[in-house]
Design a protein around this motif. Structure first.
Motif, short mmCIF file in Angstrom:
data_model
loop_
_atom_site.label_atom_id
_atom_site.label_comp_id
_atom_site.label_asym_id
_atom_site.label_seq_id
_atom_site.Cartn_x
_atom_site.Cartn_y
_atom_site.Cartn_z
N UNK A 197 0.86 -1.19 0.00
CA UNK A 197 0.00 0.00 0.00
C UNK A 197 0.89 1.23 0.00
N UNK A 198 0.58 2.19 -0.86
CA UNK A 198 1.45 3.35 -0.95
C UNK A 198 0.83 4.50 -1.71
N UNK A 230 9.08 -0.53 -1.43
CA UNK A 230 9.43 -0.52 -2.86
C UNK A 230 9.28 0.89 -3.38
N UNK A 231 10.08 1.18 -4.42
CA UNK A 231 10.10 2.53 -4.97
C UNK A 231 10.37 2.43 -6.47
N UNK A 267 -2.73 4.03 -3.38
CA UNK A 267 -2.88 2.89 -4.28
C UNK A 267 -2.50 1.61 -3.55
N UNK A 268 -3.03 0.49 -4.03
CA UNK A 268 -2.72 -0.82 -3.49
C UNK A 268 -2.24 -1.73 -4.61
N UNK A 269 -1.16 -2.43 -4.36
CA UNK A 269 -0.56 -3.33 -5.35
C UNK A 269 -0.38 -4.72 -4.75
N UNK A 322 6.13 5.76 -7.61
CA UNK A 322 5.35 4.90 -6.73
C UNK A 322 6.21 4.58 -5.53
N UNK A 323 5.71 4.89 -4.35
CA UNK A 323 6.37 4.55 -3.10
C UNK A 323 5.37 3.77 -2.26
#
Length: 307
Positions: free
Chosen positions: A44-45, A181-182, A63-65, A200-201
Motif C-alpha cells: 500500500x502506498x 518498494x520505490x 494505491x494498493x498493489x 510509486x512509493x
C-alpha cells in the motif's frame, strides 16, 4: 469519435462492475477465491505525478498493489507474462515476481506493471532485469520492454497521455521489493527538458489480510482511472494542448521509437561522443555491439471499443 468510445467504455465498465459487485457475496459462498495463496505480497502506498511544463500540475493518490511470485502463484492475474516467458525475455534463470493491480469486479487499470527478474549466481539471488508493461489511458494499449532497474534510459514507445507527444525518453529506476518498494519514471524531452516525473512509493502490508484479497483491491482499478480522468480534465482546463494519437498522423511511430532507442543503447555502449561521431560520418556500429544493445519492445493493441 474517441469521445463516443470513451463514453461506451465508461458505461460498459460501470454496468459490469455494478453487477459483479452485487454478486460478490455469492462468490464468497460458492466460488474459490481468485487471489488466495501465500505467494502474494500486498503493498500500500502513494503514486505521485508532477508536470513542470508548459504549466505546473501535480497530484498524488493512494494505491494498493500485489506482488506475485509467478512460479508459485496458483492464480496469477490474467493477461500477463508467465514466469518462463519473462525469464526468456530477460535471459535470467531465477524467480520472477510481478507487481500489478489485480483486476477488480471486471475492470483492470494498470498504468504500469513491473516484472522483477532474478538470477542465481554462486547460490546468490540477484535482481538483474525488470520488464515494464506500460498501458495508456483511455485506449488500453500496452508496450512491454526490458530495462535495468539500477537506472536506465528508454525511448518513449507508447502514447501514454493525450497531453504528451512522442518525443521524450523515459528515465527509469526501481529498487528490489522488500518491506518497501520505490519506482521512479521521469520524461527527458528534447525541448521541455526533464518536465515530468511519476513515482510509486509503497510499504508492505504487515497486517493479516487472510483468505480472498478481493476486498483489499475492490474498486482499486476504478479509483486509479478516476484520478487519471479527473486530472486530465484539470490539464485541459489549464489549456495544456491536446495531442492526437500518433496512429492518425504518424503510423510509423513504433518503428521510430525503436530507432531512437537503438541510438540510446549504442550511445550507452560506446560513449555518447563516439556514437555521435559514428552517426555523423556515416560509419557503422560493430554488428555484435548493435545486436546486444537493441531493446526488444512488444506492443499489444487496444481492446474493444478502441480498436
Amino acid at each position: 469519435m474517441e469521445l463516443l468510445y470513451l463514453l461506451i467504455s465508461i458505461l460498459s465498465t460501470t454496468f459490469t462492475s455494478l453487477i459483479l459487485s452485487l454478486l460478490l457475496p455469492f462468490r464468497y459462498l460458492l466460488r474459490r477465491p481468485l487471489i488466495s495463496d501465500d505467494s502474494v505480497i500486498l503493498y500500500q502506498g502513494t503514486v505521485w505525478h508532477e508536470r513542470r511544463r508548459p504549466v505546473h500540475h501535480s497530484f498524488s493518490y493512494q494505491v494498493r498493489y500485489a506482488l506475485f511470485d509467478l512460479d508459485a502463484a496458483s492464480h496469477p492475474p490474467p493477461n500477463h507474462l508467465s514466469a518462463d516467458d519473462a525469464r526468456r525475455l530477460a535471459n535470467t534463470n531465477g524467480p520472477v515476481f510481478l507487481l500489478t493491480i489485480p483486476p477488480s469486479v471486471g475492470y483492470e487499470q494498470n498504468p504500469l506493471s513491473l516484472y522483477y527478474c532474478y538470477d542465481f549466481k554462486a547460490s546468490k539471488k540477484t535482481l538483474r532485469k525488470c520488464i515494464a508493461e506500460v498501458t495508456n489511458t483511455p485506449w488500453g494499449e500496452r508496450v512491454s520492454f526490458l530495462f535495468d532497474p539500477s537506472s536506465d534510459l528508454v525511448a518513449k514507445s507508447l502514447h501514454v497521455s493525450p497531453f504528451m507527444d512522442m518525443l521524450g525518453n523515459w528515465s527509469m529506476k526501481a529498487n528490489e521489493p522488500g518491506n518497501n518498494l520505490h519506482v521512479v519514471i521521469s520524461v527527458q524531452h528534447p525541448e521541455l527538458g526533464n518536465y515530468f516525473t511519476a513515482s510509486l512509493t509503497a510499504v508492505r502490508v504487515t497486517t493479516s489480510v487472510s483468505g480472498d484479497h478481493t476486498g483489499f483491491f475492490w474498486l482499486m482499478p476504478h479509483k486509479v482511472a478516476l484520478w487519471i480522468y479527473w486530472h486530465a480534465l484539470k490539464l485541459w482546463w489549464k489549456n495544456v494542448p491536446l495531442i492526437p494519437h500518433p496512429r492518425y498522423q504518424n503510423p510509423g511511430y513504433k518503428e521510430e521509437a525503436l530507432l531512437r532507442d537503438e541510438t540510446i543503447r549504442c550511445c550507452q555502449a560506446f560513449g555518447i561522443n563516439q556514437a555521435s561521431n559514428i552517426r555523423e560520418h556515416g560509419e557503422t556500429f560493430d554488428q555484435v555491439s548493435v545486436t546486444e544493445n537493441i531493446r526488444c519492445c512488444s506492443w499489444t493493441d487496444a481492446p474493444w471499443p478502441w480498436r
